[in-house]
Design a protein around this motif. Structure first.
Motif, PDB file in Angstrom:
ATOM      1  N   LEU A   1       0.859  -1.188   0.000  1.00 36.76           N
ATOM      2  CA  LEU A   1       0.000   0.000   0.000  1.00 36.76           C
ATOM      3  C   LEU A   1       0.890   1.231   0.000  1.00 36.76           C
ATOM      4  O   LEU A   1       1.493   1.579   1.026  1.00 36.76           O
ATOM      5  N   TRP A   2       1.001   1.914  -1.146  1.00 32.91           N
ATOM      6  CA  TRP A   2       1.926   3.032  -1.302  1.00 32.91           C
ATOM      7  C   TRP A   2       1.197   4.338  -1.005  1.00 32.91           C
ATOM      8  O   TRP A   2       0.309   4.741  -1.757  1.00 32.91           O
ATOM      9  N   PHE A   3       1.588   5.011   0.064  1.00 35.66           N
ATOM     10  CA  PHE A   3       0.885   6.210   0.502  1.00 35.66           C
ATOM     11  C   PHE A   3       1.595   7.506   0.135  1.00 35.66           C
ATOM     12  O   PHE A   3       1.009   8.570   0.229  1.00 35.66           O
ATOM     13  N   ASP A   4       2.877   7.437  -0.243  1.00 34.07           N
ATOM     14  CA  ASP A   4       3.639   8.663  -0.499  1.00 34.07           C
ATOM     15  C   ASP A   4       3.607   9.539   0.765  1.00 34.07           C
ATOM     16  O   ASP A   4       3.415   9.044   1.869  1.00 34.07           O
ATOM     17  N   TYR A   5       3.788  10.845   0.610  1.00 36.54           N
ATOM     18  CA  TYR A   5       3.747  11.749   1.763  1.00 36.54           C
ATOM     19  C   TYR A   5       2.305  11.900   2.246  1.00 36.54           C
ATOM     20  O   TYR A   5       1.386  12.090   1.445  1.00 36.54           O
ATOM     21  N   VAL A   6       2.099  11.796   3.550  1.00 37.82           N
ATOM     22  CA  VAL A   6       0.762  11.938   4.123  1.00 37.82           C
ATOM     23  C   VAL A   6       0.808  12.932   5.275  1.00 37.82           C
ATOM     24  O   VAL A   6       1.872  13.214   5.833  1.00 37.82           O
ATOM     25  N   GLU A   7      -0.340  13.455   5.634  1.00 40.37           N
ATOM     26  CA  GLU A   7      -0.431  14.328   6.795  1.00 40.37           C
ATOM     27  C   GLU A   7      -0.160  13.521   8.067  1.00 40.37           C
ATOM     28  O   GLU A   7      -0.308  12.292   8.094  1.00 40.37           O
ATOM     29  N   ASP A   8       0.217  14.230   9.127  1.00 39.31           N
ATOM     30  CA  ASP A   8       0.613  13.554  10.363  1.00 39.31           C
ATOM     31  C   ASP A   8      -0.482  12.653  10.921  1.00 39.31           C
ATOM     32  O   ASP A   8      -0.201  11.565  11.437  1.00 39.31           O
ATOM     33  N   ASP A   9      -1.745  13.079  10.822  1.00 45.67           N
ATOM     34  CA  ASP A   9      -2.829  12.283  11.401  1.00 45.67           C
ATOM     35  C   ASP A   9      -2.891  10.897  10.773  1.00 45.67           C
ATOM     36  O   ASP A   9      -3.067   9.893  11.486  1.00 45.67           O
ATOM     37  N   LEU A  10      -2.748  10.832   9.455  1.00 46.73           N
ATOM     38  CA  LEU A  10      -2.801   9.526   8.790  1.00 46.73           C
ATOM     39  C   LEU A  10      -1.547   8.717   9.088  1.00 46.73           C
ATOM     40  O   LEU A  10      -1.622   7.501   9.315  1.00 46.73           O
ATOM     41  N   LYS A  11      -0.399   9.372   9.104  1.00 45.63           N
ATOM     42  CA  LYS A  11       0.845   8.661   9.438  1.00 45.63           C
ATOM     43  C   LYS A  11       0.737   8.025  10.823  1.00 45.63           C
ATOM     44  O   LYS A  11       1.066   6.841  11.011  1.00 45.63           O
ATOM     45  N   ILE A  12       0.273   8.789  11.796  1.00 42.70           N
ATOM     46  CA  ILE A  12       0.148   8.292  13.171  1.00 42.70           C
ATOM     47  C   ILE A  12      -0.850   7.148  13.231  1.00 42.70           C
ATOM     48  O   ILE A  12      -0.624   6.133  13.907  1.00 42.70           O
ATOM     49  N   ALA A  13      -1.960   7.275  12.478  1.00 46.16           N
ATOM     50  CA  ALA A  13      -2.966   6.208  12.465  1.00 46.16           C
ATOM     51  C   ALA A  13      -2.395   4.917  11.893  1.00 46.16           C
ATOM     52  O   ALA A  13      -2.618   3.826  12.434  1.00 46.16           O
ATOM     53  N   LEU A  14      -1.624   5.018  10.806  1.00 48.76           N
ATOM     54  CA  LEU A  14      -1.047   3.828  10.189  1.00 48.76           C
ATOM     55  C   LEU A  14      -0.017   3.169  11.103  1.00 48.76           C
ATOM     56  O   LEU A  14      -0.007   1.940  11.274  1.00 48.76           O
ATOM     57  N   LEU A  15       0.861   3.977  11.704  1.00 46.36           N
ATOM     58  CA  LEU A  15       1.867   3.408  12.596  1.00 46.36           C
ATOM     59  C   LEU A  15       1.218   2.785  13.826  1.00 46.36           C
ATOM     60  O   LEU A  15       1.636   1.709  14.289  1.00 46.36           O
ATOM     61  N   SER A  16       0.200   3.437  14.366  1.00 42.56           N
ATOM     62  CA  SER A  16      -0.442   2.948  15.583  1.00 42.56           C
ATOM     63  C   SER A  16      -1.282   1.706  15.328  1.00 42.56           C
ATOM     64  O   SER A  16      -1.609   0.978  16.276  1.00 42.56           O
ATOM     65  N   SER A  17      -1.634   1.441  14.072  1.00 39.63           N
ATOM     66  CA  SER A  17      -2.462   0.282  13.736  1.00 39.63           C
ATOM     67  C   SER A  17      -1.644  -0.904  13.244  1.00 39.63           C
ATOM     68  O   SER A  17      -2.182  -2.001  13.077  1.00 39.63           O
ATOM     69  N   ALA A  18      -0.357  -0.688  12.976  1.00 41.78           N
ATOM     70  CA  ALA A  18       0.458  -1.756  12.395  1.00 41.78           C
ATOM     71  C   ALA A  18       0.788  -2.833  13.418  1.00 41.78           C
ATOM     72  O   ALA A  18       0.912  -2.572  14.619  1.00 41.78           O
ATOM     73  N   ASP A  19       0.948  -4.056  12.924  1.00 38.07           N
ATOM     74  CA  ASP A  19       1.390  -5.157  13.780  1.00 38.07           C
ATOM     75  C   ASP A  19       2.902  -5.116  13.971  1.00 38.07           C
ATOM     76  O   ASP A  19       3.398  -5.353  15.080  1.00 38.07           O
ATOM     77  N   ILE A  20       3.623  -4.826  12.886  1.00 38.40           N
ATOM     78  CA  ILE A  20       5.084  -4.775  12.963  1.00 38.40           C
ATOM     79  C   ILE A  20       5.592  -3.580  12.155  1.00 38.40           C
ATOM     80  O   ILE A  20       4.938  -3.128  11.217  1.00 38.40           O
TER      81      ILE A  20
END
Length: 435
Positions: free
Chosen positions: A288-307
């Motif tokens: 899933l290629w997101f390129d540059y994203v706003e902080d809210d989405l970055k934080i959501a993706l990192l906080s939801s990841a398993d690894i």
């Protein structure tokens, strides 16, 4: 105090780790001091850009002079390598506006910080006699530029650029009253490479704003996964710019994941999405290629990841993404090179090869009590050691241990400092130093 920071590029919009460091460190320092960042940027072509990042944090970005712009593009055509920062050491003429305004602003400063070594000669030269001079290293630039220029066209010219970096960084280390490095390894390397006292080098690591990362509950994670349409698949995350070592890191990590039988999804965040992927083989998992994203989405993706994938193979300094992973509470999967810069134990899972990666995937460590303990340890370390506010305090302590740091102290330090190396002194054998 009046502080001037020197850069060879604009620091907003924030797209990479270097810009993140500038904004995060100096916003914190500007809570108590007046900070002006001056940049000389060849990408800024038609006007001086002025803006504020905080009440006491001003940024002034000067466009490169037409002759300097022509020169950097000419070098790129000849060598296939960008050399803008290196050209700042001794080949650029600089614009009249930049020289005039920089002389005035730097001359009024109490502290002059060359962030990277490329404008240190100019900045330290314009500094008043009793100004405190600091070289803030983001990497060991000599080592980084050796990697950057390797394989380019015009080997003789590129070798001369590497020698220029050696002399420029050596001068910055020797002329500065204080030097900062992002890791103990970098500090040791600079002390050895430039023959400066290790005691003069303070480790001011890269970091993260831990307050941006609240703990996400299961319901919030499940909601995001539903939007990503990945269901119950294992979600890995990789955060990075299109910087060469980042691209190499993920290109090799994806092969290791494929060999280990990974069948989940990888969310890739940052300008690595723009990297040339010609020749990359297909893999048996979703990307899933997101390129540059706003902080809210970055934080959501990192906080939801398993690894979080911290499998690195080259580069210098330390990786800011590592501290984002730690603050977000991701289970970090790292090899030895990826784990550098954090001296504590118990904050990541080690995977040096596909076999070890396969084992942790099979055991689904992120779902175990052991995995929970590792994530908690990483988050605690980030809060205690790598929050940007703590790092800013460490840098501030260099020029504000007390307000009695008198001009005579600086003059004494200047008198004791080794003389600037002239260009007749040869850089050491690079192969020997790299061994």
């Amino acid at each position: 105090m009046k502080i001037v920071v020197l850069s060879t590029f604009d620091i907003t919009p924030v797209r990479d780790g270097g810009q993140t460091r500038y904004v995060s460190v100096y916003k914190n320092i500007a809570k108590e001091h007046d900070v002006t960042l001056i940049a000389y940027d060849f990408k800024q072509t038609d006007h001086i850009r002025r803006y504020k990042l905080a009440d006491r944090f001003d940024v002034i970005v000067f466009p490169a002079a037409p002759g300097d712009q022509h020169h950097v593009w000419h070098i790129m055509e000849k060598t296939r390598r960008l050399a803008h920062d290196v050209l700042c050491i001794r080949e650029y003429h600089f614009s009249d506006e930049f020289v005039r305004d920089a002389r005035q602003i730097i001359g009024a400063a109490d502290v002059v910080i060359s962030s990277h070594p490329y404008l240190a000669l100019l900045g330290f030269g314009f500094a008043k006699r009793n100004a405190i001079k600091i070289y803030e290293a983001h990497n060991v630039e000599f080592d980084i530029k050796e990697q950057h220029f390797r394989g380019g066209l015009g080997a003789a010219q590129l070798d001369s650029f590497v020698d220029t970096v050696y002399h420029g960084e050596r001068m910055a280390c020797r002329e500065a009253n204080f030097v900062t490095a992002v890791s103990a390894h970098d500090a040791d390397r600079m002390a050895q490479l430039y023959d400066v006292p290790r005691s003069n080098i303070t480790v001011a690591p890269n970091g993260v704003d831990c307050s941006q990362y609240p703990i996400w509950d299961k319901a919030s994670r499940d909601e995001l996964r539903s939007k990503l349409q990945i269901g119950d698949k294992t979600l890995a995350v990789f955060l990075g710019s299109g910087y060469g070592p980042n691209v190499e890191s993920y290109s090799k990590a994806r092969l290791l994941l494929a060999e280990a039988g990974f069948d989940g999804a990888v969310a890739l965040i940052g300008s690595i999405a723009q990297a040339d992927r010609t020749g990359w083989p297909d893999v048996p998992f979703d990307e899933l290629w997101f390129d540059y994203v706003e902080d809210d989405l970055k934080i959501a993706l990192l906080s939801s990841a398993d690894i979080a994938l911290q499998l690195l193979f080259s580069g210098g300094g330390t990786n800011l993404k590592l501290f984002d992973y730690m603050a977000a509470g991701c289970l970090i999967v790292a090899n030895d090179f990826g784990a550098r810069g954090v001296s504590a134990d118990g904050w990541h899972v080690t995977a040096q090869n596909a076999s070890e990666l396969q084992t942790l995937l099979r055991e689904r460590v992120w779902e175990t009590e052991r995995g929970e303990a590792i994530r908690a340890k990483a988050r605690a370390i980030a809060k205690e050691q790598f929050d940007w506010s703590i790092i800013a305090e460490k840098i501030t302590s260099l020029f504000c241990p007390s307000m009695d740091f008198a001009a005579s102290d600086i003059a004494a330090a200047d008198a004791a400092a080794p003389a600037i190396a002239d260009d007749s002194e040869q850089a050491p054998n690079r192969e020997a130093l790299s061994a």
